[in-house]
Design a protein around this motif. Sequence first.
Motif, PDB file in Angstrom:
ATOM      1  N   LYS A 192     -48.343   6.659  -6.579  1.00 60.32           N
ATOM      2  CA  LYS A 192     -49.289   6.651  -7.656  1.00 60.32           C
ATOM      3  C   LYS A 192     -49.077   5.470  -8.488  1.00 60.32           C
ATOM      4  O   LYS A 192     -48.314   4.466  -8.169  1.00 60.32           O
ATOM      5  N   THR A 193     -50.220   5.352  -9.441  1.00 63.36           N
ATOM      6  CA  THR A 193     -50.021   3.871 -10.183  1.00 63.36           C
ATOM      7  C   THR A 193     -50.304   4.392 -11.452  1.00 63.36           C
ATOM      8  O   THR A 193     -51.472   4.157 -12.101  1.00 63.36           O
ATOM      9  N   PRO A 194     -49.206   4.524 -12.376  1.00 66.24           N
ATOM     10  CA  PRO A 194     -49.467   4.848 -13.766  1.00 66.24           C
ATOM     11  C   PRO A 194     -50.119   3.535 -14.563  1.00 66.24           C
ATOM     12  O   PRO A 194     -49.602   2.160 -14.103  1.00 66.24           O
ATOM     13  N   PHE A 195     -50.547   3.512 -15.445  1.00 62.29           N
ATOM     14  CA  PHE A 195     -51.392   2.765 -16.199  1.00 62.29           C
ATOM     15  C   PHE A 195     -50.710   2.845 -17.620  1.00 62.29           C
ATOM     16  O   PHE A 195     -51.229   3.875 -18.283  1.00 62.29           O
ATOM     17  N   VAL A 196     -49.672   1.755 -18.237  1.00 69.23           N
ATOM     18  CA  VAL A 196     -48.951   2.166 -19.145  1.00 69.23           C
ATOM     19  C   VAL A 196     -48.954   0.915 -20.252  1.00 69.23           C
ATOM     20  O   VAL A 196     -49.556  -0.104 -19.652  1.00 69.23           O
ATOM     21  N   MET A 197     -48.777   1.187 -21.408  1.00 66.72           N
ATOM     22  CA  MET A 197     -48.740   0.085 -22.305  1.00 66.72           C
ATOM     23  C   MET A 197     -47.471  -0.007 -22.909  1.00 66.72           C
ATOM     24  O   MET A 197     -46.727   0.977 -23.220  1.00 66.72           O
ATOM     25  N   VAL A 198     -46.838  -0.991 -22.748  1.00 63.12           N
ATOM     26  CA  VAL A 198     -45.336  -1.402 -23.146  1.00 63.12           C
ATOM     27  C   VAL A 198     -45.474  -2.046 -24.603  1.00 63.12           C
ATOM     28  O   VAL A 198     -46.141  -3.011 -24.680  1.00 63.12           O
ATOM     29  N   TYR A 199     -44.817  -1.466 -25.626  1.00 65.27           N
ATOM     30  CA  TYR A 199     -44.887  -2.124 -26.996  1.00 65.27           C
ATOM     31  C   TYR A 199     -43.513  -2.664 -27.073  1.00 65.27           C
ATOM     32  O   TYR A 199     -42.428  -2.100 -27.229  1.00 65.27           O
ATOM     33  N   TYR A 200     -43.501  -4.186 -27.144  1.00 64.66           N
ATOM     34  CA  TYR A 200     -42.051  -5.119 -27.267  1.00 64.66           C
ATOM     35  C   TYR A 200     -42.136  -5.238 -28.618  1.00 64.66           C
ATOM     36  O   TYR A 200     -42.826  -6.003 -29.114  1.00 64.66           O
ATOM     37  N   LEU A 201     -40.852  -4.636 -29.287  1.00 70.33           N
ATOM     38  CA  LEU A 201     -40.832  -4.837 -30.616  1.00 70.33           C
ATOM     39  C   LEU A 201     -39.240  -5.069 -30.769  1.00 70.33           C
ATOM     40  O   LEU A 201     -38.247  -4.508 -30.885  1.00 70.33           O
ATOM     41  N   GLU A 222     -35.791  -4.894 -26.123  1.00 72.47           N
ATOM     42  CA  GLU A 222     -35.193  -6.120 -25.380  1.00 72.47           C
ATOM     43  C   GLU A 222     -36.055  -6.270 -24.213  1.00 72.47           C
ATOM     44  O   GLU A 222     -36.358  -5.288 -23.305  1.00 72.47           O
ATOM     45  N   GLU A 223     -36.154  -7.298 -23.720  1.00 78.13           N
ATOM     46  CA  GLU A 223     -36.948  -8.158 -22.653  1.00 78.13           C
ATOM     47  C   GLU A 223     -36.681  -7.212 -21.307  1.00 78.13           C
ATOM     48  O   GLU A 223     -37.211  -6.680 -20.425  1.00 78.13           O
ATOM     49  N   GLU A 224     -35.433  -7.273 -21.324  1.00 73.74           N
ATOM     50  CA  GLU A 224     -34.370  -6.568 -19.999  1.00 73.74           C
ATOM     51  C   GLU A 224     -34.926  -5.208 -19.788  1.00 73.74           C
ATOM     52  O   GLU A 224     -34.654  -4.954 -18.651  1.00 73.74           O
ATOM     53  N   GLU A 225     -35.353  -4.313 -20.891  1.00 74.69           N
ATOM     54  CA  GLU A 225     -35.699  -2.981 -20.681  1.00 74.69           C
ATOM     55  C   GLU A 225     -36.770  -2.793 -19.833  1.00 74.69           C
ATOM     56  O   GLU A 225     -36.907  -1.912 -19.209  1.00 74.69           O
ATOM     57  N   LEU A 226     -37.532  -3.739 -19.639  1.00 78.79           N
ATOM     58  CA  LEU A 226     -39.048  -3.874 -18.926  1.00 78.79           C
ATOM     59  C   LEU A 226     -38.409  -3.696 -17.334  1.00 78.79           C
ATOM     60  O   LEU A 226     -39.339  -3.271 -16.842  1.00 78.79           O
ATOM     61  N   LEU A 227     -37.537  -4.218 -17.031  1.00 79.31           N
ATOM     62  CA  LEU A 227     -37.184  -4.007 -15.676  1.00 79.31           C
ATOM     63  C   LEU A 227     -36.645  -2.978 -15.126  1.00 79.31           C
ATOM     64  O   LEU A 227     -36.797  -2.593 -14.119  1.00 79.31           O
ATOM     65  N   GLU A 228     -36.565  -1.886 -16.144  1.00 81.55           N
ATOM     66  CA  GLU A 228     -36.321  -0.418 -15.784  1.00 81.55           C
ATOM     67  C   GLU A 228     -37.328   0.321 -15.906  1.00 81.55           C
ATOM     68  O   GLU A 228     -37.234   1.522 -16.185  1.00 81.55           O
TER      69      GLU A 228
END
Length: 138
Positions: free
Chosen positions: A83-92, A125-131
């Motif tokens: 599957k390929t979820p299409f998501v938006m990450v809101y970096y705050l 935090e930027e590192e949360e994107l890796l998870e």
Amino acid sequence: MASPLFTFPPETVKSLRDLRFKSARASTPQARIYEISKTDMSVKTQDNELYTSLEDIVDALPGNTPRYIVVSYPMITSDGRQKTPFVMVYYLPVTATQQAKMMYASAVEIVRAKADVNRLIEIAEEEELLEIEAILNE
């Protein structure tokens, strides 16, 4: 009739559309980073780059300014399906100014609708994107 506060230039709309359709069958993550221009309140790509690695996205994020990251993330489900979820990450980030936080918070749903994403993920935090894969599996 009043004009909308946030605008989307044609190149932004095209980049969102291209990302959505061209990344659907990709085997690696595909992402673009979007920012709000303070001069004309338009939503634009940060650097017009297509990112294919989460680490590269983390390196490109500013330390103290919010951003929207639109990501197509291919993954294998627990039952073996792709599957390929299409998501938006809101970096705050917590170090962002109150003015920047308010500006980005007021546009998050507008950008989400324009990007036509399946899910919104908020990170500080930027590192949360890796998870992201673990977050998507929740």
